[in-house]
Write a protein that holds these residues in place. Sequence first.
Motif, PDB file in Angstrom:
ATOM      1  N   GLY A 119       0.834  -1.201   0.000  1.00 23.92           N
ATOM      2  CA  GLY A 119       0.000   0.000   0.000  1.00 23.92           C
ATOM      3  C   GLY A 119       0.865   1.244   0.000  1.00 23.92           C
ATOM      4  O   GLY A 119       2.100   1.171  -0.015  1.00 23.92           O
ATOM      5  N   PRO A 171      -4.239   6.384   2.996  1.00 22.17           N
ATOM      6  CA  PRO A 171      -5.278   5.361   2.827  1.00 22.17           C
ATOM      7  C   PRO A 171      -6.193   5.621   1.639  1.00 22.17           C
ATOM      8  O   PRO A 171      -6.680   4.670   1.022  1.00 22.17           O
ATOM      9  CB  PRO A 171      -6.054   5.425   4.151  1.00 22.17           C
ATOM     10  N   THR A 189      -4.432   4.425  -1.457  1.00 24.67           N
ATOM     11  CA  THR A 189      -4.298   2.973  -1.340  1.00 24.67           C
ATOM     12  C   THR A 189      -5.604   2.285  -1.708  1.00 24.67           C
ATOM     13  O   THR A 189      -5.614   1.282  -2.442  1.00 24.67           O
ATOM     14  CB  THR A 189      -3.889   2.573   0.087  1.00 24.67           C
ATOM     15  N   ASP A 190      -6.726   2.819  -1.224  1.00 24.38           N
ATOM     16  CA  ASP A 190      -8.025   2.214  -1.522  1.00 24.38           C
ATOM     17  C   ASP A 190      -8.341   2.267  -3.013  1.00 24.38           C
ATOM     18  O   ASP A 190      -8.982   1.361  -3.550  1.00 24.38           O
ATOM     19  CB  ASP A 190      -9.126   2.933  -0.742  1.00 24.38           C
ATOM     20  N   ARG A 227      -7.225  -3.028  -4.574  1.00 22.21           N
ATOM     21  CA  ARG A 227      -8.578  -3.516  -4.300  1.00 22.21           C
ATOM     22  C   ARG A 227      -8.518  -5.035  -4.227  1.00 22.21           C
ATOM     23  O   ARG A 227      -8.219  -5.690  -5.224  1.00 22.21           O
ATOM     24  CB  ARG A 227      -9.560  -3.068  -5.384  1.00 22.21           C
ATOM     25  N   ASP A 228      -8.761  -5.548  -3.027  1.00 18.62           N
ATOM     26  CA  ASP A 228      -8.660  -6.993  -2.791  1.00 18.62           C
ATOM     27  C   ASP A 228      -7.293  -7.533  -3.184  1.00 18.62           C
ATOM     28  O   ASP A 228      -7.170  -8.634  -3.743  1.00 18.62           O
ATOM     29  CB  ASP A 228      -9.750  -7.739  -3.569  1.00 18.62           C
TER      30      ASP A 228
END
Length: 506
Positions: free
Chosen positions: A361, A366, A369-370, A374-375
């Motif tokens: 990440g 955050p 990173t999101d 993803r998964d």
Amino acid sequence: MTGWELTPDWLRARAAASPNSVALMIDDRAWTFSRLDVLVDGLCGYLTRRGIERGEHVALMMPNSLAAVACIYASARLGAVLVPLNGRLTAAELNWQIDQADCSHLLCLDTSEALAKTSIAGQVHLHVLPANADEVEALLLASSIESFPSPQSHDPSAIQAIVFTSGTTGRPKGAMITYTNHFWSAVGSAFKLGVQPDDRWLVCLPLYHVGGQAILFRSCLYGTTAVVHDGFDVDAVMNSLATKRITLVSLVPTMLERLLRGGLSRAMAPALRLILLGGAAAPPALLAAAHAADLPVAVTYGLTEAASQVATAQPDEARRKPGSAGRSLLFSSIQIEDPHGRLPAGEPGEIVVTGPTVMAGYYNDPADTDVTLRDGRLHTGDVGYLDEDGDLWILDRRDDLIVSGGENVYPAEVEQVLREYPGVAAACVVGLPHPEWGQQVAAVVVPVHGNVVTESELRAFTRARLAGYKQPRALVFADELPLTASGKVRRRNVAEQLAAMLEPSK
């Protein structure tokens, strides 16, 4: 579990396995794995006595050097998180990265002490090492304690480094690269490229980039030699290729172009078995020139967030499909997707990478990173497609896509046509705001030194090869393009400069 499974101190393991093999060459000096291991022990003792502890974030601002190599290995032995910095940045830019990565210490050479002091503004502890290799070796030997203990409980999935992206399209992000990422990158690369006992990998990429560090770790894991240059210099690289039995070298297209202009051919690099070409799209004309010189070019696609190499086309594949980046490395996979899912062969979309080389990440970020992870799947932001054979073709950065009058324009396609015109050395195409079309295509063209290229002739050339909506509406000539340290064009800077130049004509 015991041993290597619990520690990523690969240098200690390699020094035990092949102590007399050459680990590192700089200029005309060489260090075996056992000698380098002793120096890293000394550096660990030196740094621990100055308060650096396991888990701390330690910034490293050094050019390629013995000290830099020792610091990279010492951080692993100490269990510290390395934050490599580009010393070409301004003090304000460095200060932002140091703060963003929560660094408590900064390591630098005496030649850059002034910039380091300005960059930290008294916020972190500064440690200065000598730039001279003899002096740094003497210092580390004097600081040595008997076999500094490797952190036996250090998890290989721990963060090795926070590596800032080059920031060609915006503010850099700190990619968290783990030891596991590096390990599987080395494994996948070995299966793709092969490993020879006498391999010597030339490092002229900066060690503050993941590609430079990847070569160090791969050479250590393979038991082969890393030949480190302090930056890229045509004469120095040509000399090493001719005299130091270099078998592999990693380059970006601008580097290869300069070497070809300097006269590089296979005859001048007798031991060379592969040139890994990555970092930016490889123009077909450049590949053709390299093939004409009988150079073994392997085109690669990689990115910081995947610990460097993701896909590679071997030289024979690169000759057969000029411009393709080949297939993904073993244990990694590539899919092409749009917002609705996976796309079939030939359809362009976002390149999505999965596998054990994908970063953990972005540090302290955050939100990004999101968006990107993803998964556990890395949404690269790059646009490309897979052909029927599963080979990857890169079109552009998704952020670079130009939408003009509802039509998609890929800058790389327009740049390729511009570069095909005789007398053009380089080109950069960007999208600028337009009140009617949303964006207009704009280009900066760099002529070959000494050549005269006229706008009317160049426009006539592009009109015969590109659809009307892909034509550069604004065309500017320049002596050079702004580049990052890794040789990538700073598109954001180009767009800003073009916008400023064209504003009076609105």
